[in-house]
Design an enzyme around this catalytic site. Structure first.
Site, PDB file in Angstrom:
ATOM      1  N   GLY A   1       5.471  22.182  11.027  1.00 39.53           N
ATOM      2  CA  GLY A   1       6.554  21.141  11.205  1.00 39.53           C
ATOM      3  C   GLY A   1       7.772  21.646  10.140  1.00 39.53           C
ATOM      4  O   GLY A   1       7.587  22.646   9.501  1.00 39.53           O
TER       5      GLY A   1
ATOM      6  N   LYS B   1      10.638   9.079  10.088  1.00 37.32           N
ATOM      7  CA  LYS B   1       9.299   9.511  10.106  1.00 37.32           C
ATOM      8  C   LYS B   1       8.444   9.820   8.791  1.00 37.32           C
ATOM      9  O   LYS B   1       7.216   9.656   8.740  1.00 37.32           O
ATOM     10  CB  LYS B   1       9.255  10.481  11.083  1.00 37.32           C
ATOM     11  CG  LYS B   1       9.861  10.502  12.482  1.00 37.32           C
ATOM     12  CD  LYS B   1       9.899  11.746  13.239  1.00 37.32           C
ATOM     13  CE  LYS B   1      10.533  11.590  14.741  1.00 37.32           C
ATOM     14  NZ  LYS B   1      10.466  12.855  15.333  1.00 37.32           N
ATOM     15  N   GLY B   2       8.947  10.291   7.894  1.00 39.48           N
ATOM     16  CA  GLY B   2       8.337  10.613   6.668  1.00 39.48           C
ATOM     17  C   GLY B   2       7.566  12.063   6.966  1.00 39.48           C
ATOM     18  O   GLY B   2       8.065  12.806   7.674  1.00 39.48           O
TER      19      GLY B   2
ATOM     20  N   HIS C   1       0.813  -1.145  -0.136  1.00 36.30           N
ATOM     21  CA  HIS C   1       0.048  -0.078   0.293  1.00 36.30           C
ATOM     22  C   HIS C   1       1.036   1.259   0.005  1.00 36.30           C
ATOM     23  O   HIS C   1       1.985   1.269   0.729  1.00 36.30           O
ATOM     24  CB  HIS C   1      -0.771  -0.115   1.055  1.00 36.30           C
ATOM     25  CG  HIS C   1      -1.994   1.089   1.231  1.00 36.30           C
ATOM     26  ND1 HIS C   1      -1.839   2.268   1.097  1.00 36.30           N
ATOM     27  CD2 HIS C   1      -3.268   0.627   0.939  1.00 36.30           C
ATOM     28  CE1 HIS C   1      -3.004   2.786   1.221  1.00 36.30           C
ATOM     29  NE2 HIS C   1      -4.103   2.077   1.302  1.00 36.30           N
TER      30      HIS C   1
END
Length: 324
Positions: free
Chosen positions: A188, A196-197, A97
């Protein structure tokens, strides 16, 4: 008896196989029980992905006739995201996915008479918390975004729909000190970490997730079927669809039904079956990855009532788990 206004959060993490990681995430999800109830956990081994459904009341300010964002849900979602980011390494993740982050997707929905405006404010607050305190590039969509951009639009900008040749996503799509994100995050840092991406977070009306298995290993053919099913490809209105490998030698058409009251799962099932037959394949019976909107409300009310009873000495179960 009037039902309370509720907010629902669906949260998807890029891990479905590590018992230790999932235990840490679920413990965080239960930490605010009974103020926040974990009503469903959906594990998909092939996708290496888990979806959690959290529900809480929208609290009422005595000085205002309008509901205020549910601070227990804000704290709970922030805690779950923090636990997942600590326990999951996107750099070592592989699954069938697509995903953008260790915590890939967070979405808020109004339930039981609540308004989209109420949960949009809550979602925007949570997005700011995650981006600023957990240092993850966070992208907003839907009613949480100032211009209302769609989930599909921001995913497309970030390369989410770019399919690997072997239909298996590995490691981060966007990471590194020299990585320039194609669009600036709403909260962010500007640079994602490999572990974390990035995270996509929004607020929308209710969405059903419905997947239809197709008995073939030809993922490209199933992608063509998914394209024809989706509104973008000229198919069913308000339906988004992807063709993905799923399980050993199989595939499926994975769908978001953005307006399930108008276009329901049965119509998706019929169209996938017809298109699969045209390609010489059989389609299996589809399945939902979560309960219906009405069932989610029912489970929340039942579990809240059980928690009240258990406070007087009755031991009640706290969650309903689905496994795939």
């Amino acid at each position: 008896m009037l039902r309370p206004m509720l907010a629902c959060c669906k949260l998807y993490v890029s891990e479905g196989r590590s018992a230790a990681a999932l235990r840490a995430v679920e413990q965080a999800a239960r930490r605010h029980h009974p103020a926040v109830v974990l009503v469903n956990t959906f594990v998909d081994d092939a996708y290496n992905r888990v979806g959690y459904t959290l529900v809480s009341r929208l609290t009422q300010d005595a000085a205002s006739p309008t509901p205020t964002p549910a601070s227990p849900l804000r704290r709970a979602v922030f805690g779950v995201v923090g636990a997942a980011l600590e326990a999951i390494d996107l750099g070592s993740h592989a699954g069938a996915h697509p995903r953008l982050g260790a915590v890939d997707h967070v979405c808020f929905h109004p339930l039981s008479g609540a308004s989209l405006r109420d949960v949009a404010a809550l979602a925007a607050d949570v997005g700011a918390d995650i981006g600023d305190k957990l240092h993850v590039p966070t992208f907003l969509y839907g009613a949480a975004h100032r211009e209302g951009r769609t989930l599909a639009a921001i995913r497309r900008q970030l390369g989410y729909f770019t399919s690997p040749r072997d239909a298996l996503w590995r490691g981060p799509l966007l990471a590194g000190t020299d990585t320039t994100l194609p669009v600036a995050p709403d909260a962010g840092p500007d640079t994602p970490s490999a572990s974390k991406g990035v995270l996509v977070l929004g607020a929308t009306a209710w969405v059903d997730n419905y997947n239809v298995p197709v008995r073939t290993a030809d993922v490209d053919a199933v992608r063509r079927i998914a394209r024809r099913v989706s509104e973008r490809g000229g198919g069913l209105r308000s339906v988004q669809a992807m063709g993905l490998a799923h399980g050993d030698g199989g595939a499926e058409v994975a769908c978001n039904l953005l307006d399930p009251q108008s276009v329901a799962a049965g119509q998706v099932q019929d169209m996938v079956e017809r298109l699969a037959r045209e390609q010489g394949f059989d389609a299996g019976e589809g399945y939902f990855t979560d309960f219906s909107e009405e069932k989610i409300v029912q489970l929340y009310l039942e579990k809240s009532a059980q928690a009240e009873v258990s406070s007087y000495g009755f031991d009640a179960s706290h969650s309903t788990d689905n496994h795939r």
